[in-house]
Design a protein around this motif. Structure first.
Motif, mmCIF file in Angstrom:
data_model
loop_
_atom_site.group_PDB
_atom_site.id
_atom_site.type_symbol
_atom_site.label_atom_id
_atom_site.label_comp_id
_atom_site.label_asym_id
_atom_site.label_seq_id
_atom_site.Cartn_x
_atom_site.Cartn_y
_atom_site.Cartn_z
ATOM 1 N N THR A 1 -35.558 -14.620 -8.949
ATOM 2 C CA THR A 1 -35.698 -16.004 -8.507
ATOM 3 C C THR A 1 -34.368 -16.740 -8.666
ATOM 4 N N LEU A 2 -33.940 -17.426 -7.611
ATOM 5 C CA LEU A 2 -32.683 -18.170 -7.611
ATOM 6 C C LEU A 2 -32.916 -19.553 -7.019
ATOM 7 N N ARG A 3 -32.123 -20.499 -7.481
ATOM 8 C CA ARG A 3 -32.206 -21.864 -6.948
ATOM 9 C C ARG A 3 -30.921 -22.184 -6.197
ATOM 10 N N ILE A 4 -31.091 -22.660 -4.974
ATOM 11 C CA ILE A 4 -29.941 -22.907 -4.106
ATOM 12 C C ILE A 4 -29.873 -24.394 -3.742
ATOM 13 N N LEU A 5 -28.655 -24.902 -3.729
ATOM 14 C CA LEU A 5 -28.411 -26.297 -3.341
ATOM 15 C C LEU A 5 -27.390 -26.317 -2.214
ATOM 16 N N GLU A 6 -27.719 -27.023 -1.144
ATOM 17 C CA GLU A 6 -26.779 -27.233 -0.033
ATOM 18 C C GLU A 6 -26.678 -28.727 0.214
ATOM 19 N N TRP A 7 -25.424 -29.189 0.459
ATOM 20 C CA TRP A 7 -25.232 -30.633 0.638
ATOM 21 C C TRP A 7 -24.047 -30.866 1.558
ATOM 22 N N ASN A 8 -24.296 -31.567 2.654
ATOM 23 C CA ASN A 8 -23.219 -32.030 3.523
ATOM 24 C C ASN A 8 -22.676 -33.310 2.901
ATOM 25 N N ILE A 9 -21.469 -33.240 2.310
ATOM 26 C CA ILE A 9 -20.941 -34.393 1.574
ATOM 27 C C ILE A 9 -20.034 -35.270 2.434
ATOM 28 N N ASN A 10 -19.939 -34.969 3.742
ATOM 29 C CA ASN A 10 -19.349 -35.900 4.706
ATOM 30 C C ASN A 10 -17.871 -36.183 4.455
ATOM 31 N N GLN A 11 -17.133 -35.165 4.022
ATOM 32 C CA GLN A 11 -15.690 -35.338 3.886
ATOM 33 C C GLN A 11 -14.996 -35.283 5.243
ATOM 34 N N ARG A 12 -15.591 -34.544 6.166
ATOM 35 C CA ARG A 12 -15.002 -34.344 7.491
ATOM 36 C C ARG A 12 -13.540 -33.916 7.351
ATOM 37 N N SER A 13 -12.606 -34.604 7.969
ATOM 38 C CA SER A 13 -11.198 -34.198 7.862
ATOM 39 C C SER A 13 -10.425 -35.093 6.910
ATOM 40 N N SER A 14 -11.153 -35.941 6.133
ATOM 41 C CA SER A 14 -10.461 -36.962 5.361
ATOM 42 C C SER A 14 -9.762 -36.409 4.122
ATOM 43 N N GLY A 15 -10.486 -35.661 3.309
ATOM 44 C CA GLY A 15 -9.902 -35.178 2.067
ATOM 45 C C GLY A 15 -9.680 -36.267 1.037
ATOM 46 N N ALA B 1 -29.114 -35.647 3.063
ATOM 47 C CA ALA B 1 -29.886 -35.443 1.847
ATOM 48 C C ALA B 1 -29.411 -34.190 1.123
ATOM 49 N N ILE B 2 -29.649 -34.138 -0.176
ATOM 50 C CA ILE B 2 -29.395 -32.923 -0.950
ATOM 51 C C ILE B 2 -30.538 -31.948 -0.669
ATOM 52 N N PHE B 3 -30.192 -30.779 -0.154
ATOM 53 C CA PHE B 3 -31.167 -29.734 0.192
ATOM 54 C C PHE B 3 -31.263 -28.770 -0.986
ATOM 55 N N THR B 4 -32.448 -28.614 -1.549
ATOM 56 C CA THR B 4 -32.653 -27.629 -2.608
ATOM 57 C C THR B 4 -33.863 -26.772 -2.284
ATOM 58 N N ALA B 5 -33.767 -25.499 -2.642
ATOM 59 C CA ALA B 5 -34.872 -24.562 -2.401
ATOM 60 C C ALA B 5 -34.833 -23.452 -3.426
ATOM 61 N N GLU B 6 -35.986 -22.991 -3.805
ATOM 62 C CA GLU B 6 -36.125 -21.846 -4.704
ATOM 63 C C GLU B 6 -36.430 -20.614 -3.868
ATOM 64 N N ILE B 7 -35.597 -19.593 -4.014
ATOM 65 C CA ILE B 7 -35.783 -18.369 -3.241
ATOM 66 C C ILE B 7 -36.065 -17.201 -4.167
#
Length: 319
Positions: free
Chosen positions: A3-17, A308-314
């Motif tokens: 069992t593993l927990r995964i987090l994916e998040w688009n933090i919207n940095q784009r090309s800014s840095g 949104a912060i995407f989390t899922a248990e796989i």
């Protein structure tokens, strides 16, 4: 089963840095994942921040983003100096993947685009092995690139997804029972695209000169690509890709998890969520952004996350 927990998040940095908000690392720590995938990640200072925060517990791999054909700077300056001060080339969206050290062996390899290509998504592939196990895992973080809100652009998004699936399809790999793969990120596509866009879209938008007036596209096309490239069997009754109930961007679900045979989502887990609660840190109510049904104002000016912060248990089959 592992069992593993995964987090994916688009933090919207784009090309800014530009410097990312400090709450990003705090929110990731609060979720306590085993796998972290950050999409639209950018900037050496931000990388240093994450390394200082996570490197003792995680292996970190990242793709900074390849230069595009567009410049940041004064586009007219090349008249005076043949382009010497035209500015710097913008870069594509970066991706960061982090793996918890007490769950994985050190990543063996990584792949990412070697050169800029407008017809390909931003992606990073990391290959690892479950700790004290023979079972390998490929983790692919992805951001499908958008160029507008037209039917042609949706067709291009579908083409990017098709290319990604075809390049990494289990059909192209040796049939090994200990080999698993997951793709996660911002597909910029979702079930809200449920209506055929031609010819109604052309008529509504007066696109009389479209090159493909007979083209049809909707969310089911993406599901069929999963079948075609062996990510899910057509007759298996499984739903793929996966996203928790809710929205990941405005009123839509754009962030998805795609898995191969041997990986399943524990759909009863309370860890599965599309979480907007980080919006409690946003105080710039007159900035560019939007309000989500949960009541939070999401400030989308870079570098503030607007997904949104995407989390899922796989669960990974290891027997």
């Amino acid at each position: 089963m592992k069992t593993l927990r995964i987090l994916e998040w688009n933090i919207n940095q784009r090309s800014s840095g530009t410097r990312m908000p400090s709450y990003i690392t705090k929110e990731i720590q609060r979720k306590d994942p085993d796998i972290i995938v950050l999409v639209e990640f950018k900037g050496q200072e931000n990388l240093s921040t994450l390394q200082n925060t996570f490197s003792s517990d995680f292996y970190l791999e990242h793709y900074e983003g390849d230069p595009t054909s567009d410049y940041e700077g004064d586009p007219t300056s090349d008249i005076e100096d043949n382009g010497a001060n035209k500015g710097t080339l913008k870069k594509r969206n970066g991706i960061l993947i982090a793996l918890r050290k007490d769950k994985f062996e050190e990543p063996l390899s990584e792949r990412h685009p070697q050169k800029y290509d407008e017809t390909r998504p931003d992606w990073l592939n990391v290959h690892t092995t479950l700790l004290n196990s023979k079972y390998s895992l490929e983790i692919i973080g992805v951001k499908v690139v958008v160029g507008g809100d037209t039917a042609e652009d949706l067709e291009n998004r579908k083409s990017q997804i098709q290319w990604l699936l075809s390049q990494n399809s289990p059909k192209n790999s040796p049939k090994k029972t200990n080999q698993h793969q997951l793709i996660i990120g911002d597909l910029n596509y979702g079930p809200h695209v449920t209506e055929y866009l031609y010819p109604e879209y052309i008529k509504r938008n007066n696109q009389k000169n479209s090159r493909r007036k007979d083209y049809f596209i909707n969310w089911q096309d993406i599901i069929k690509l999963m079948w075609k490239y062996d990510y899910v069997k057509q007759d298996s009754g499984l739903a793929s890709p996966y996203a928790p109930t809710g929205t990941s961007w405005k009123s839509e679900r754009l962030d998805w998890l795609i898995t191969t045979k041997g990986i399943s989502v524990n759909k009863t887990s309370e860890y599965n969520c599309l979480d907007w609660s980080f919006g409690r840190f946003n105080t710039q109510y007159y900035a560019f952004g939007y309000t989500v049904p949960e009541g939070y104002f999401i400030c989308s000016t870079p570098s503030h996350p607007d997904h949104a912060i995407f989390t899922a248990e796989i669960q990974i089959k290891t027997e």
